[in-house]
Design a protein around this motif. Structure first.
Motif, short mmCIF file in Angstrom:
data_model
loop_
_atom_site.label_atom_id
_atom_site.label_comp_id
_atom_site.label_asym_id
_atom_site.label_seq_id
_atom_site.Cartn_x
_atom_site.Cartn_y
_atom_site.Cartn_z
N LEU A 26 0.82 -1.20 0.00
CA LEU A 26 0.00 0.00 0.00
C LEU A 26 0.86 1.26 0.00
CD1 LEU A 26 -2.87 -0.97 2.46
CD2 LEU A 26 -2.93 -0.86 -0.02
N LEU A 27 2.00 1.20 0.68
CA LEU A 27 2.91 2.35 0.66
C LEU A 27 3.41 2.62 -0.75
CD1 LEU A 27 4.50 4.53 2.14
CD2 LEU A 27 6.28 2.82 2.59
N GLY A 28 3.76 1.54 -1.47
CA GLY A 28 4.19 1.71 -2.85
C GLY A 28 3.08 2.21 -3.74
N VAL A 29 1.85 1.68 -3.53
CA VAL A 29 0.72 2.11 -4.35
C VAL A 29 0.39 3.58 -4.08
CG1 VAL A 29 -1.76 1.80 -4.72
CG2 VAL A 29 -0.26 -0.19 -4.60
N GLU A 30 0.40 3.98 -2.81
CA GLU A 30 0.08 5.38 -2.53
C GLU A 30 1.15 6.31 -3.09
OE1 GLU A 30 -1.53 8.29 1.01
OE2 GLU A 30 -1.35 6.15 1.33
N GLY A 31 2.42 5.87 -3.01
CA GLY A 31 3.47 6.68 -3.62
C GLY A 31 3.27 6.84 -5.11
N SER A 32 2.89 5.74 -5.78
CA SER A 32 2.63 5.81 -7.22
C SER A 32 1.39 6.66 -7.52
CB SER A 32 2.44 4.40 -7.79
OG SER A 32 3.62 3.63 -7.64
N TYR A 33 0.41 6.60 -6.64
CA TYR A 33 -0.80 7.41 -6.83
C TYR A 33 -0.45 8.90 -6.78
CZ TYR A 33 -5.22 9.68 -5.70
OH TYR A 33 -6.31 10.53 -5.70
N SER A 90 0.74 6.85 -15.15
CA SER A 90 -0.50 6.07 -15.24
C SER A 90 -0.20 4.60 -15.47
CB SER A 90 -1.38 6.63 -16.36
OG SER A 90 -2.54 5.83 -16.52
N TYR A 91 0.72 4.32 -16.39
CA TYR A 91 1.07 2.93 -16.66
C TYR A 91 1.73 2.28 -15.43
CZ TYR A 91 0.37 4.42 -21.51
OH TYR A 91 -0.15 4.93 -22.66
N GLY A 92 2.55 3.06 -14.73
CA GLY A 92 3.21 2.51 -13.54
C GLY A 92 2.21 2.14 -12.45
N LEU A 93 1.23 3.02 -12.20
CA LEU A 93 0.21 2.70 -11.20
C LEU A 93 -0.68 1.57 -11.67
CD1 LEU A 93 -1.14 3.33 -8.53
CD2 LEU A 93 -2.50 5.09 -9.69
N GLN A 94 -0.99 1.55 -12.95
CA GLN A 94 -1.82 0.47 -13.49
C GLN A 94 -1.15 -0.88 -13.31
OE1 GLN A 94 -3.14 1.13 -17.53
NE2 GLN A 94 -3.36 -1.05 -17.92
N ALA A 95 0.17 -0.93 -13.50
CA ALA A 95 0.89 -2.19 -13.34
C ALA A 95 0.85 -2.68 -11.90
CB ALA A 95 2.34 -2.02 -13.79
N LEU A 105 -1.17 2.29 8.19
CA LEU A 105 -1.49 2.72 6.82
C LEU A 105 -2.58 1.83 6.22
CD1 LEU A 105 -0.94 4.51 4.39
CD2 LEU A 105 0.85 2.94 3.69
N ALA A 106 -2.48 0.51 6.43
CA ALA A 106 -3.50 -0.39 5.88
C ALA A 106 -4.87 -0.10 6.48
CB ALA A 106 -3.10 -1.85 6.15
#
Length: 423
Positions: free
Chosen positions: A78-85, A151-156, A386-387
């Motif tokens: 989730l930390l990685g996803v939020e950073g990508s967001y 966008s592609y990075g978060l989508q992946a 965070l979760a």
């Protein structure tokens, strides 16, 4: 405590003929056996640290560690996803900034053409504005490519690769403006106080210490003298000629046998120099010390992450305030220059420099806000919350927050809710 008790019964159905074609009508006889084997008290294999109890404890600790490990992995994902967001949000806002800058420069270029026709702008000034407009268009294209990459990075990260290839869709963030302007108020005292127990990473480290301590206790148990006591008793009915007529009568009278035999055994063994057990105990102690150091290292790492996150949040708030004031000043300066430019009192160099400074200030303010949001995510992830807080932090509408709250009340977000004692 290491002892094993066993009971077995063997019933024999035997036909005994007293003459040809004639047999006794009592064919059943039973032998009831009792067996007990155990290590002696305070010796190898006996007590709470024997093989059975040690194995049960290890299984329970391993099960707890697997769940804590899953929650730790969930926090990291989730930390990685939020950073990508937030990278995607920054890329989208940078695209908006670049486009606004292009339109601003385009308007100024058009003014330069009008002023050129009136004789207030030279050919060089007009060429400078045209070059700046070309640079603004390049910045728009560059920002658009960065947005596509984000966008592609978060989508992946958030979509199954089997659903579609990167590039089939674009992720467009929305409803983030209010959250982007909110700044978390860190509570360092409370965060550091709960750091040793709440984060999933610390729970994993504690389970590792527990497993290592259990291994040490078992290894030290195996160092003790190996003495085993065994006892067996056999109650036998003599059915060589005449037994019992019914099976249940034979089994029911097993405690009233014809013969009783008992045996007692005490055995002692010790390998030469007991080298294997000694080596295993030394390895277990080293593993225990290593787990303690790893636990301390994990705690220090989380403490540093909390302090770094809180420091970045606090400094980010000050930076945002300073950049906001600077941005307002830059806008006023640009409006002042634009008004004077109509009278031919401002050169194209000043206009170009001011528009660039205005763009840089807006980009710097955006970067400060994004860096602060990433620091908040790191701060919450270090605390292990965070979760639990991620869904509500990113929900864009009141309906989404209500839906998430309803799912939580019905236990559908158990993995996102922390430990049971925190709920």
């Amino acid at each position: 405590w290491g002892g094993v008790f066993g009971v077995s019964n063997v019933t024999t159905d035997r036909d005994v003929f007293y003459k040809t074609g004639h047999k006794y009508d009592a064919p059943f006889s039973s032998t009831l056996s009792f067996n007990f084997i155990s290590s002696l008290p305070y010796l190898k294999g006996f007590g709470a640290d024997g093989p059975d109890n040690s194995g049960i404890r290890a299984a329970k600790l391993s099960a707890g560690r697997q769940f804590a490990s899953f929650r730790s992995l969930l926090d990291q994902v989730l930390l990685g996803v939020e950073g990508s967001y937030w990278d995607l949000v920054q890329a989208l806002e940078d695209l908006h900034l670049a486009d606004r800058n292009r339109r601003l420069v385009a308007r100024q270029t058009e003014r330069s053409r009008r002023l050129f026709q009136r004789g207030y702008v030279t050919n060089l000034g007009l060429a400078q504005m045209a070059a700046e407009l070309a640079s603004a268009r390049v910045r728009v294209q560059t920002a658009r490519q960065r947005y596509l990459d984000a966008s592609y990075g978060l989508q992946a990260q958030v979509e199954n690769s089997a659903v579609g290839r990167p590039g089939d869709r674009l992720i467009v963030p929305y409803g983030y403006s209010a959250l982007l302007r909110q700044v978390l108020e860190p509570d360092l005292e409370a965060a550091l106080a709960l750091l040793a127990s709440r984060p999933a990473a610390m729970q994993v480290a504690r389970f590792d210490v527990g497993l290592a301590r259990n291994s040490v206790a078992f290894a030290e148990n195996q160092l003790r003298p190996d003495a085993i006591f065994s006892y067996s008793r056999s109650n036998a009915q003599d059915g060589s000629e005449y037994g019992y007529r019914r099976y249940k009568d034979s089994v029911g009278m097993a405690m009233h046998p014809d013969t009783v035999s008992e045996s007692y055994t005490l055995s002692y063994s010790r390998p030469l120099a007991n080298r294997a057990a000694l080596a295993s105990a030394r390895g277990a102690r080293l593993g225990f010390n290593s787990s303690l150091l790893s636990q301390r290292q994990t705690l220090f790492g989380l403490r540093r992450q909390v302090l770094d996150g809180a420091t970045t949040i606090i400094s980010g708030r000050k930076r945002i305030q300073a950049l906001s004031a600077s941005l307002e000043a830059m806008r006023q300066a640009f409006d002042f220059l634009a008004s004077r430019r109509e009278r031919g009192l401002v050169s194209e160099d000043e206009i170009i420099l001011t528009t660039r400074r205005l763009l840089d200030t807006e980009a710097g303010l955006l970067a400060g806000r994004i860096a602060t949001k990433k620091a908040e995510a790191s701060y919450l992830a270090a605390q292990g919350v965070l979760a639990r807080d991620f869904a509500l932090r990113t929900a864009a509408t009141t309906f989404e927050r209500l839906r998430l709250a309803t799912l939580g009340r019905h236990g559908q977000l158990a993995y996102f809710s922390g430990r049971e004692d925190e709920r």
